[in-house]
Write a protein that holds these residues in place. Structure first.
Motif, PDB file in Angstrom:
ATOM      1  N   LYS A 192      -4.592   1.621  -0.612  1.00 40.50           N
ATOM      2  CA  LYS A 192      -3.714   2.341   0.300  1.00 40.50           C
ATOM      3  C   LYS A 192      -3.707   2.097   1.679  1.00 40.50           C
ATOM      4  O   LYS A 192      -2.644   2.857   2.082  1.00 40.50           O
ATOM      5  CB  LYS A 192      -4.105   3.829  -0.132  1.00 40.50           C
ATOM      6  CG  LYS A 192      -4.129   4.148  -1.772  1.00 40.50           C
ATOM      7  CD  LYS A 192      -4.019   5.773  -1.636  1.00 40.50           C
ATOM      8  CE  LYS A 192      -3.965   6.371  -3.389  1.00 40.50           C
ATOM      9  NZ  LYS A 192      -4.369   7.667  -3.507  1.00 40.50           N
ATOM     10  N   TYR A 234       3.516   2.039  -4.014  1.00 42.84           N
ATOM     11  CA  TYR A 234       3.235   2.881  -5.306  1.00 42.84           C
ATOM     12  C   TYR A 234       3.583   4.265  -4.964  1.00 42.84           C
ATOM     13  O   TYR A 234       3.839   5.004  -6.363  1.00 42.84           O
ATOM     14  CB  TYR A 234       1.567   2.916  -5.541  1.00 42.84           C
ATOM     15  CG  TYR A 234       1.241   3.876  -4.512  1.00 42.84           C
ATOM     16  CD1 TYR A 234       0.905   5.215  -4.797  1.00 42.84           C
ATOM     17  CD2 TYR A 234       0.559   3.637  -3.158  1.00 42.84           C
ATOM     18  CE1 TYR A 234       0.450   6.467  -3.878  1.00 42.84           C
ATOM     19  CE2 TYR A 234       0.214   4.545  -2.299  1.00 42.84           C
ATOM     20  CZ  TYR A 234      -0.033   5.904  -2.835  1.00 42.84           C
ATOM     21  OH  TYR A 234      -0.478   6.748  -1.769  1.00 42.84           O
ATOM     22  N   ASN A 236       0.848  -1.207  -0.105  1.00 37.24           N
ATOM     23  CA  ASN A 236      -0.177   0.132  -0.012  1.00 37.24           C
ATOM     24  C   ASN A 236       0.968   1.189   0.018  1.00 37.24           C
ATOM     25  O   ASN A 236       0.324   2.391  -0.070  1.00 37.24           O
ATOM     26  CB  ASN A 236      -0.751  -0.023   1.243  1.00 37.24           C
ATOM     27  CG  ASN A 236      -0.063  -0.008   2.568  1.00 37.24           C
ATOM     28  OD1 ASN A 236       0.686  -0.750   2.776  1.00 37.24           O
ATOM     29  ND2 ASN A 236      -0.567   0.817   3.450  1.00 37.24           N
ATOM     30  N   TYR A 278      -0.869   0.001  -8.224  1.00 37.91           N
ATOM     31  CA  TYR A 278      -0.812  -0.774  -6.972  1.00 37.91           C
ATOM     32  C   TYR A 278      -0.928  -2.109  -7.042  1.00 37.91           C
ATOM     33  O   TYR A 278      -0.212  -3.033  -6.381  1.00 37.91           O
ATOM     34  CB  TYR A 278      -1.991  -0.223  -6.044  1.00 37.91           C
ATOM     35  CG  TYR A 278      -2.622   1.375  -6.008  1.00 37.91           C
ATOM     36  CD1 TYR A 278      -2.087   1.814  -5.023  1.00 37.91           C
ATOM     37  CD2 TYR A 278      -3.223   1.702  -6.978  1.00 37.91           C
ATOM     38  CE1 TYR A 278      -2.330   3.077  -4.937  1.00 37.91           C
ATOM     39  CE2 TYR A 278      -3.389   3.117  -7.016  1.00 37.91           C
ATOM     40  CZ  TYR A 278      -2.922   3.861  -6.069  1.00 37.91           C
ATOM     41  OH  TYR A 278      -3.465   5.179  -5.720  1.00 37.91           O
TER      42      TYR A 278
END
Length: 582
Positions: free
Chosen positions: A535, A409, A406, A461
């Motif tokens: 995320k 990225y 998470n 992601y």
């Protein structure tokens, strides 16, 4: 002027490909999908997800949240060949005003806009650059052009939500499309038509050099500004229009004397591999073009496009050098940017730990190559399968050893906040190669595994989540979830013998985790954003649970279970503690 040939091409494309007719209800949406696919190179799934046009869209036709480039692009599309009046620009201004209260805007918008606004809110909190684009195949009326200048001033003069507004007409669509078509190629080519008496050709230190006062309006014709391709050798990319220096540039362009821009500006440095000046036509052709000092200026000039077009006497100094040597080009890039602070992440390629890793890896694998500099290319005598980019390597470390896909990225976070935790001079070359091999397998199987569309949309992601899921499978098979992390080089048996079963299993587990999260949000009557879910740590926990559940189910006799579990089993001494990244 409308580019009739381009307009015809777009119409033919959206009629010939059933993707457009099956996924979008009208030509306006199909045009936007074509633009996203061909200019921003969005995948089919991403383009479909980006488009929000429809009932209650609140004048937001499409939204692109690009985490790699740290930018939010809100698009209003007008697909017709006639005049475009002030109404579309007023719609964009209305969106900007409504975005000052995202919560209220979200409540009244359709479901697709609601989901996108969750992503936008998170991105703006992280200081992503915000751009509004009016993408049209029509022509702005004089009153609309006047409104555009006014709106650029209005949008720029608020500190709490600063943005830029750009009209992307057929000329710019064509230029951006041409750029996109050549993105697979490592070199950009551009020809300037210089003004007589405003350039000088000379030889400096044995290198061809041209000094020229270039019209700011000619700068708009350069490809590779918005996507950063023009700045691939620069030590840093755009800092956004809210940067203090860039705001000063905009004030000069917006003032009463934009022609003084040349006097106030230090100039732009551009390198190329080949430089050809024709005095008879005043044309300067540059092959392998890259701007190493001027990224902020050119992005600001682009953001002020209408003011620039209205100031034909405004110029900027360009220094063009023919520098084919890569090492010298890198030194020029660093030294020409020394007048302002260079952030640590811009110069990580020179860090002693990175150099030690590169040296150890290339000694261990003479045909391998660790790319450490932005824009650097693999030498012809190096094996492509053993070549790894420093950025991808850092993201793999974050995913595998920190178990934080998470965070992976976010390149800024990886190279700033977590750099010291990720890079160890004694990291084994065998593990570098193994991580690279796993990412190659992920890329190979990406289109073959049946991932949920919501995961396909967020490739920046999801590919690292797929790598994390693979790593979790080793942890689960060896009772190490929450305890240890396997050495990548100890997992290569599965890499060579079980990829055909392990990758689909990992995809299934990701889908299971996503569906569980969707069900929870719906049960609590909350708006679910797959991108935002990816995320946060909830996605990590759900994937770990899904993998453990899947492996438990395999115990009851699933075909190929025994062979897969054998390949996942590795000795406990090959596990180590997770690296902290919280």
């Amino acid at each position: 002027m409308v580019n009739v040939e381009l307009l015809t091409r777009i119409k033919n494309d959206i009629q010939a490909d059933i993707y457009y007719s099956q996924n979008f209800s009208n030509d306006g949406q199909r045009f936007l999908a074509w633009y996203l696919r061909n200019v921003y190179l969005r995948t089919r799934e991403q383009a479909r997800d980006d488009i929000t046009d429809g009932a209650d869209d609140k004048e937001i036709d499409a939204v692109v949240v690009d985490d790699e480039k740290r930018q939010v692009i809100i698009i209003q599309g007008k697909f017709y060949s006639g005049p475009v009046d002030h109404q579309p620009l007023q719609e964009i201004l209305a969106v900007w005003l409504q975005m000052k209260n995202l919560e209220q805007l979200q409540q009244n918008a359709n479901k697709k806009v609601q989901v996108k606004l969750v992503e936008v809110s998170d991105a703006l909190e992280q200081d992503y650059d915000l751009t509004f684009e009016l993408v049209t195949t029509g022509t702005l009326t004089p009153s609309a052009q006047a409104d555009l200048k006014l709106f650029q001033d209005t949008i720029d003069n608020f500190d709490n939500l600063t943005a830029s507004i750009i009209v992307v007409d057929t000329a710019m669509i064509q230029a951006r499309w041409d750029d996109a078509l050549s993105r697979a190629l490592p070199k950009l080519t551009h020809t300037f038509t210089l003004e007589p008496g405003k350039y000088l050709s000379l030889d400096v230190a044995g290198f061809k050099t041209v000094l020229a006062a270039v019209r700011l309006s000619d700068c708009l014709k350069l490809t590779g500004i918005k996507d950063g391709l023009l700045f691939r050798k620069n030590v840093r990319q755009s800092l956004g229009i809210t940067n203090k220096v860039n705001r000063g540039l905009k004030q000069t362009l917006s003032g009463e004397t934009p022609q003084f821009f040349f006097l106030y500006h230090n100039g732009i440095t551009a390198l190329c591999e080949e430089l050809a000046l024709d005095p008879a036509t005043n044309s300067l052709t540059l092959k392998g073009l890259s701007v190493v000092n001027g990224c902020q200026s050119l992005n600001t000039i682009l953001a002020c496009s209408e003011k620039v077009k209205a100031a034909p006497d405004a110029h900027v100094l360009f220094r063009f050098y023919e520098i084919p040597q890569v090492d010298l080009a890198d030194k020029i890039s660093i030294n020409t940017n020394s007048q302002s602070a260079v952030k640590p992440r811009d110069l990580r390629s020179n860090d002693k730990r990175v150099n030690a890793l590169k040296r150890a890896y290339e000694i261990r694998y003479p045909d391998g190559y660790l790319i450490t500099k932005r824009g650097e290319e693999r030498p012809a005598d190096k094996d492509a399968t053993k070549t790894i980019d420093l950025s991808q390597f850092a993201k793999c470390l974050m995913t595998w050893h920190c178990q934080r896909p998470n965070v992976a990225y976010n390149e800024n976070a990886v190279f700033d906040k977590h750099f010291d935790k990720l890079f160890h001079s004694d990291y084994k070359p065998e593990d570098i190669l193994a991580l690279n091999q796993w990412m190659q397998v992920v890329n190979t199987y990406w289109d073959k595994i049946n991932l949920n569309d919501a995961l396909l949309v967020s490739q920046s992601y999801s590919k690292f989540y797929l790598l994390f899921t693979i790593q979790t499978a080793f942890c689960a098979a060896n009772n190490q979830v929450g305890k240890g992390v396997p050495s990548p080089s100890a997992t290569t048996l599965a890499l060579t013998t079980s990829s055909d079963s392990l990758l689909p299993m990992a995809g299934t587990c990701m889908n299971m985790a996503l569906q569980e999260a969707i069900d929870e949000y719906q049960a609590n009557n909350k708006v679910f954003s797959p991108q935002n879910w990816l995320k946060n740590k909830d996605s990590i926990l759900k994937i770990q649970n899904a993998v453990q559940m899947y492996l438990t189910m395999m115990m009851v006799g699933m075909p190929g279970a025994k062979e897969l579990k054998t390949s996942l089993t590795i000795p406990p001494e090959h596990f180590s503690m997770r690296w902290s990244a919280d």
